[in-house]
Design a protein around this motif. Structure first.
Motif, PDB file in Angstrom:
ATOM      1  N   GLN A   1      -3.565  11.461   3.249  1.00  0.00           N
ATOM      2  CA  GLN A   1      -4.447  10.698   2.629  1.00  0.00           C
ATOM      3  C   GLN A   1      -4.499   8.994   3.112  1.00  0.00           C
ATOM      4  N   GLY A   2      -5.483   8.402   3.001  1.00  0.00           N
ATOM      5  CA  GLY A   2      -5.472   7.030   3.523  1.00  0.00           C
ATOM      6  C   GLY A   2      -4.679   6.263   2.680  1.00  0.00           C
ATOM      7  N   LEU A   3      -4.422   4.793   2.896  1.00  0.00           N
ATOM      8  CA  LEU A   3      -3.726   3.864   2.372  1.00  0.00           C
ATOM      9  C   LEU A   3      -4.331   3.374   1.239  1.00  0.00           C
TER      10      LEU A   3
ATOM     11  N   PHE B   1      -9.332   1.882   2.252  1.00  0.00           N
ATOM     12  CA  PHE B   1      -9.167   2.654   3.279  1.00  0.00           C
ATOM     13  C   PHE B   1      -9.951   3.842   3.351  1.00  0.00           C
ATOM     14  N   GLY B   2     -10.607   4.335   4.257  1.00  0.00           N
ATOM     15  CA  GLY B   2     -11.038   5.863   4.483  1.00  0.00           C
ATOM     16  C   GLY B   2      -9.585   6.850   4.671  1.00  0.00           C
ATOM     17  N   LYS B   3      -9.761   7.874   4.777  1.00  0.00           N
ATOM     18  CA  LYS B   3      -8.685   8.939   4.735  1.00  0.00           C
ATOM     19  C   LYS B   3      -7.956   8.964   6.139  1.00  0.00           C
TER      20      LYS B   3
ATOM     21  N   GLN C   1       0.866   5.236   1.377  1.00  0.00           N
ATOM     22  CA  GLN C   1       0.125   6.229   2.331  1.00  0.00           C
ATOM     23  C   GLN C   1       0.791   7.642   1.824  1.00  0.00           C
TER      24      GLN C   1
ATOM     25  N   PHE D   1       0.753  -4.909   9.378  1.00  0.00           N
ATOM     26  CA  PHE D   1       1.315  -3.987   8.572  1.00  0.00           C
ATOM     27  C   PHE D   1       2.754  -3.931   9.147  1.00  0.00           C
TER      28      PHE D   1
ATOM     29  N   PHE E   1      -4.119   0.930  -2.394  1.00  0.00           N
ATOM     30  CA  PHE E   1      -3.719  -0.344  -2.507  1.00  0.00           C
ATOM     31  C   PHE E   1      -2.754  -0.331  -3.985  1.00  0.00           C
TER      32      PHE E   1
ATOM     33  N   PRO F   1       6.562  -1.202   9.404  1.00  0.00           N
ATOM     34  CA  PRO F   1       6.550   0.067   9.849  1.00  0.00           C
ATOM     35  C   PRO F   1       6.548   0.932   8.703  1.00  0.00           C
TER      36      PRO F   1
ATOM     37  N   GLY G   1       3.529   1.264  11.544  1.00  0.00           N
ATOM     38  CA  GLY G   1       2.335   0.789  10.538  1.00  0.00           C
ATOM     39  C   GLY G   1       1.108   0.715  11.208  1.00  0.00           C
ATOM     40  N   PRO G   2      -0.013   0.802  10.641  1.00  0.00           N
ATOM     41  CA  PRO G   2      -1.336   0.496  11.104  1.00  0.00           C
ATOM     42  C   PRO G   2      -1.555  -0.924  11.702  1.00  0.00           C
TER      43      PRO G   2
ATOM     44  N   TYR H   1       1.120  -1.329  -0.196  1.00  0.00           N
ATOM     45  CA  TYR H   1       0.031   0.063  -0.084  1.00  0.00           C
ATOM     46  C   TYR H   1       0.807   1.272   0.023  1.00  0.00           C
TER      47      TYR H   1
ATOM     48  N   PHE I   1      -8.291   4.530  11.088  1.00  0.00           N
ATOM     49  CA  PHE I   1      -8.523   4.468   9.585  1.00  0.00           C
ATOM     50  C   PHE I   1      -9.801   3.390   9.942  1.00  0.00           C
TER      51      PHE I   1
ATOM     52  N   LEU J   1       4.032   1.054   2.642  1.00  0.00           N
ATOM     53  CA  LEU J   1       3.380  -0.095   3.855  1.00  0.00           C
ATOM     54  C   LEU J   1       3.411  -1.502   3.139  1.00  0.00           C
TER      55      LEU J   1
END
Lengths: 114, 112
Positions: free
Chosen positions: A41-43, B102-104, A37, A105, A45, A107, B43-44, A35, B89, A91
């Motif tokens: 913004q979001g992640l 994902f949302g932002k 980032q 995930f 794909f 880091p 990371g998430p 992904y 998220f 990521l």
């Protein structure tokens, strides 16, 4: 056990150069995801590997992006002729595959293109 | 076209209060809805997840509420603590073991 690891943690490169980002998934995880980032913004794909199946490349933003996964384990994301808009955190995540939805995930690698 | 819309973008909550983050999705084929927590430089990490066959799931101070007809789901953090300050998220996927949408993100700050 060890989690998902990524290297390098930070990468600064000049516009037009190629970069390689590495991901070591959790041992035994058959699925691997990349992904991106971007700030605020979001992640997003990029690409997905599942076992020996052909990868899902539907998220790659251009043909400058490619990825491979060797031996069903380590993966490398390659960005050719980097552009400033490629600056982001990349990521990697892995999961058990069909046994579980949970994606773990790493880091991330922070890429800065000057 | 953004498939998962998340609000608010940022949230400030007093310690001990309830934090509420909302998400709306468009694709009715989504059947897995996780929430991820991300601290700076990390990371998430999966916090809690729900499938559309239940309307609520609770794990400790964290609860997901799911409204299938409205195509909305939300995260409630009860008794919010400063250690909960992070970016959250929401996400959705089509079926087991497929890429997440994902949302932002929502940046939560819990102040004492």
């Amino acid at each position: 056990g060890a989690g998902v690891s990524q290297s390098p943690s930070n990468k600064v490169t000049e516009k037009g150069k190629d970069v390689e980002l590495r991901c070591d998934p959790i041992s035994g995880h058959t699925a691997l995801y990349w992904y991106r980032q971007s700030l605020g913004q979001g992640l997003e794909f990029l690409i997905y590997f599942q076992g020996n199946s052909a990868p899902d490349k539907s998220g790659l933003p251009s043909d400058r992006f490619s990825a491979e996964r060797t031996g069903g384990s380590v993966s490398t994301l390659t960005i050719q002729r980097t552009q400033q808009e490629d600056s982001a955190v990349y990521l990697c995540a892995s999961s058990l595959g069909s046994a579980s939805n949970t994606q773990y995930f790493g880091p991330g690698t922070r890429l800065t293109v000057l | 076209q953004q498939q998962v819309k998340q609000s608010p973008q940022s949230l400030i909550v007093q310690k001990g209060g309830i934090s509420i983050i909302n998400c709306a999705y468009e694709n009715t084929a989504f059947d897995y809805f996780p929430w991820y927590q991300q601290f700076p430089g990390k990371g998430p990490a999966l916090l809690i997840a729900i499938r559309p066959d239940v309307s609520e799931k609770k794990e400790g101070r964290f609860t997901i509420s799911f409204n299938k007809s409205a195509k909305q789901f939300s995260l409630h953090i009860m008794d919010s603590q400063p250690g909960d300050s992070a970016t959250y998220f929401c996400a959705a996927s089509l079926q087991r073991n497929t890429p997440l949408v994902f949302g932002k993100g929502t940046r939560l700050s819990v102040i004492a």
